[in-house]
Design an enzyme around this catalytic site. Sequence first.
Site, PDB file in Angstrom:
ATOM      1  N   CYS A 134     -16.083 -27.455  57.161  1.00  0.00           N
ATOM      2  CA  CYS A 134     -15.132 -26.627  56.588  1.00  0.00           C
ATOM      3  C   CYS A 134     -14.554 -27.486  55.171  1.00  0.00           C
ATOM      4  O   CYS A 134     -13.785 -28.227  55.447  1.00  0.00           O
ATOM      5  CB  CYS A 134     -14.280 -26.133  57.359  1.00  0.00           C
ATOM      6  SG  CYS A 134     -13.007 -24.884  56.435  1.00  0.00           S
ATOM      7  N   CYS A 137     -10.827 -26.401  54.860  1.00  0.00           N
ATOM      8  CA  CYS A 137      -9.980 -27.010  55.722  1.00  0.00           C
ATOM      9  C   CYS A 137      -9.605 -28.658  55.485  1.00  0.00           C
ATOM     10  O   CYS A 137      -8.639 -28.803  55.783  1.00  0.00           O
ATOM     11  CB  CYS A 137     -10.479 -27.003  57.273  1.00  0.00           C
ATOM     12  SG  CYS A 137     -11.376 -25.322  57.513  1.00  0.00           S
ATOM     13  N   ASP A 138     -10.944 -29.222  55.348  1.00  0.00           N
ATOM     14  CA  ASP A 138     -10.677 -30.857  55.411  1.00  0.00           C
ATOM     15  C   ASP A 138     -10.836 -31.410  54.053  1.00  0.00           C
ATOM     16  O   ASP A 138     -10.630 -32.521  53.879  1.00  0.00           O
ATOM     17  CB  ASP A 138     -11.875 -31.117  56.231  1.00  0.00           C
ATOM     18  CG  ASP A 138     -11.816 -30.386  57.965  1.00  0.00           C
ATOM     19  OD1 ASP A 138     -10.554 -30.459  58.115  1.00  0.00           O
ATOM     20  OD2 ASP A 138     -12.807 -30.361  58.488  1.00  0.00           O
TER      21      ASP A 138
END
Length: 310
Positions: A134, A137-138
């Site tokens: 992701c 997200c990261d």
Amino acid sequence: MSDYDVVIVGGGPAGLAAALYTARMNLRTVVLDRGPLGGQLLNTELVEDYPGFESILGSDLAMKMGDHARRFGVDVRDFEPVHEIVVEGDTKVVRMESGEELRAPALILAAGGLPRYLEVPGEKEYWGRGVSYCAVCDGAFFKGQELAVIGGGDAAVEEGEFLTRYASRVYILHRRSELRAQPILVERAQANSKIEFIFDANVKEIAGDDKVQDVLYEQHGELKELHVGGVFIFIGFVPNSSLLKVHVDHDAAGYIQTDRNMQTSVEGIWAVGDVRAQLTKQIATAVGDGTTAAVAASMYISALKDAARA
Ligand code: NAP
């Protein structure tokens, strides 16, 4: 008596569109999601291909869809993982991981799927220590670093582009010499000086010490090494169809086959969005699937009620 007229498993665009329509048709509706509402929208930074929204954050669109469904009386239960779905006569029984059971005559499966794993040494070991599925997200954890993205579809190219906000360089490694991604996404990536495509690259291993250091890949019979701080894997998707403990027709990859009304091979069960076998996985098609299934479910419930009165 059933708890609900319709249980919808999955709170992404397909499930929320179905819920909006069934609630507007005065059906008692619940949407269950194992996490927050939004499905794949939450893994998407900017949505630029949903009509009416030239550019909107995936998370904002998710919130709008959730609020819209709630406004029409949908019982929204997020962070409620479903364990399994069984059928008892005409009743669909949804068993939650909490032990609770919900019953309804109609069930709309909108459960999407999970990322496909590369299944090479190092992938599991370095998950959360440099391996990610992701970018939204990261990505921010990798400021100024060089990154590898694995895959050649829309997700790999689009997310690779997104990662250039943080990374100093993004290598997109694809196992063939031809990308599967849409030309508009490819052109944008090709114009980005931080992106380099590496074709005919078969990843063999992800290596490192306490975190990822290298991707080892084979290219034209030669083993090569790429020094990177992180590896983002976007090689497709595995549908969450195994929640159904009753047989429904599906294709070899596990995607559920439906008729044009989203009806599965089991009466009273519809499948919509990314869990369904179809040409493409787009927000617009997911919303269309959900709408069709909602109308079909409403007709089914009316017929059941008429039969019970007769
Ligand atoms: P996808 O279209 O199935 O592409 C998967 C890519 O990963 C392919 O290039 C495939 O290679 C490669 N791959 C598969 N297994 C592999 C393995 N074991 N090792 C190495 N490479 C492997 O998946 P996706 O990109 O996740 O997209 C999924 C769906 O979401 C698609 O329908 C896509 O259109 C949609 N989507 C749309 C957008 C958008 O419209 N903006 C954004 C993201 C996703 P081959 O090409 O050799 O098969």
